[in-house]
Design an enzyme around this catalytic site. Structure first.
Site: not given
Length: 483
Positions: A152-154, A178-179, A235, A256, A290, A386
């Site tokens: 997972a992303p931040w 995993k965060p 990313s 994603e 995003c 981005e």
């Protein structure tokens, strides 16, 4: 006096554990720039333990009748609701997000999404039986894929954890998640909540596991022999690495990745409404989304009026501390992200004009001012890449054909929007825009029933919706002789 840092731990097979080798990383509150916790820096032994727990729990979880998995997910949603204030406080410290916005904009959809997938658990079905060859009947079974390695992303650590575990568990898979190493706190709290529900219902604790760590930890998860699927939100660079790692044993991959959403504003749009909605959709969550409305393409005939109004809206938008009720967004997530956003502005070409913002706010934490940049060209760095910050860029176009060319002329293809009163034009644009989502006269709303996911370098696979649920299943053909 030194404040003792909170100690976060992995959650493996129903137990909170330190990393096997004792390594840790410091976790920083983005609103203060100061560490507030330590988290395990998990290695191979920790990944092995988590995968073993998930693998052992899989048969029992897979073989539950769907109504039992639904019951567990509904209880998880109820537990999230009951402990909402803990989740809000933890996520705010985790990310620096405003408390009020986290309460209003994240908790309700998260709970709704868990309940949606609880319902989806009972829709796990194949096509009806049929005879396609004389004397033989075919049926289709739709099955869970197995153990899922999830990263997972931040930017939305709490909500993205939900987007990952809810469809996976609903379909009968088990999970090791995993965060991000900068935002582990809310995922560790989620493990406590889910573990409590699993224990109450008598299900194996290894159904849901959390391991904290860095990029190397993620690589170890994806390359591990146990998971049948790797799912990541992150990313493009991270997505490429995951796809490459997963290819070594042909794992299924769900990606994603980044976005560079075009916001195409035609001359007949309602400018005040468009500016109000676009500024919120561009600056919300400090632009760390995003799908954020950060790449505006405006018809040349209304350019000056639109830019003036957008710059005014930016100047009136506030960023600040989590407990300030009058702010739209908090800090950038970490020092590296602050440096990235600052670098884009520092490297602007001479033809660009900063209409608002363009600077850090304060010297404590990672706050950045709402920024509008005009005068940009299609091949400028800030248009093609981005930024992932509170920076809205503005370009002009002369006609529909040029708008489509500019909008599609980037490597990302996640989300987009069209602003016009002309229904036929909106329909033409929705067909021509090469993005996984096209909003018309709005930007950024999401619902559990509709899919979220992109094309090109934005990745593949869908989150949310029945499509996202199906991504966590596999299809088996069973043929039986009637003789």
């Amino acid at each position: 006096m030194t404040t003792e840092l909170r100690r976060l731990r992995n959650y493996i097979d129903g137990e909170f554990r330190d990393a096997a080798d004792g390594r840790t990383t410091e976790v920083v509150n983005p609103a203060t720039g100061e560490p507030y916790a330590t988290a395990p820096l998990s290695g191979a032994a920790d990944v092995d333990a988590a995968m073993a727990a998930a693998e052992a729990a899989f048969p029992a979880w897979r073989d539950l009748v769907p109504g039992e998995r639904q019951k567990a997910l509904l209880k998880i949603a109820d537990a999230f609701e009951a402990r909402a204030e803990e989740l809000i406080a933890t996520e705010s410290e985790n990310t620096g997000k405003p408390l009020g916005l986290t309460r209003d904009e994240e908790i309700p959809p998260m709970i709704d999404q868990i309940r949606f997938f609880a319902g989806a658990a009972r829709m796990l079905e194949g096509r009806s039986a049929g005879e396609y060859m004389e004397g033989l009947t075919s049926i289709i079974r739709r099955e869970p894929v197995g153990v899922c390695a999830q990263v997972a992303p931040w930017n939305y650590p709490m909500m993205m954890a939900v987007w990952k575990f809810a469809p996976a568990l609903a379909a009968g898979n088990t999970v090791v998640i995993k965060p991000s190493d900068t935002t582990p706190a809310s995922t560790v709290l989620i493990a406590e909540i889910i573990g409590g529900v699993l224990a109450e219902l008598g299900h194996p604790q290894g159904v849901f596991n959390v391991i904290c760590g860095d990029r190397e930890t993620g690589r170890l998860m994806v390359e591990h022999s146990v998971p049948a699927m790797a799912s990541i939100t992150g990313s493009v660079r991270a997505g490429k690495q995951v796809a490459e790692s997963a290819s070594k044993d042909i794992k299924r991959v769900h990606l994603e990745l980044g976005g560079k959403a075009p916001v195409v504003v035609f001359e007949d749009t309602d400018i005040p409404k468009a500016v109000e909605d676009i500024s919120v959709a561009g600056f919300f969550n400090a632009g760390q989304d995003c799908t954020a409305a950060t790449r505006v393409l405006v018809h040349e005939s209304i350019h000056d009026e639109f830019v003036s109004a957008l710059a005014k809206a930016a100047a009136e938008t506030k960023t600040g501390a989590p407990d300030d009720e009058d702010v739209l967004y908090g800090p950038l997530n970490n020092a590296n992200q602050l440096a990235q956003v600052t670098g884009f502005i520092d490297r602007l070409p001479a033809h660009a004009k900063v209409e608002a913002g363009g600077h850090r706010v304060g010297d404590k934490g990672f706050f950045y001012a709402p920024t509008v940049v005009s005068g940009l060209k299609q091949d400028d760095e800030i248009i093609q890449n981005e930024v992932f910050g509170p920076v809205i860029t503005v370009q002009t176009f002369s006609d529909e054909e040029q708008a489509i060319s500019y909008a599609n002329g980037v490597e990302y293809a996640l989300a987009s929007s069209v602003w016009t009163k002309d229904h036929a034009r909106a329909m033409r644009m929705s067909k021509a825009l090469d993005f996984g989502c096209v909003w018309i006269n709005t930007h950024i709303p999401l619902v559990a029933e509709m899919p979220h996911g992109g094309f090109k370098k934005s990745g593949y696979g869908k989150d949310l919706s029945a499509y996202g649920f199906e991504d966590y299943t596999r299809i088996k053909h069973v043929m039986t002789s009637l003789g």
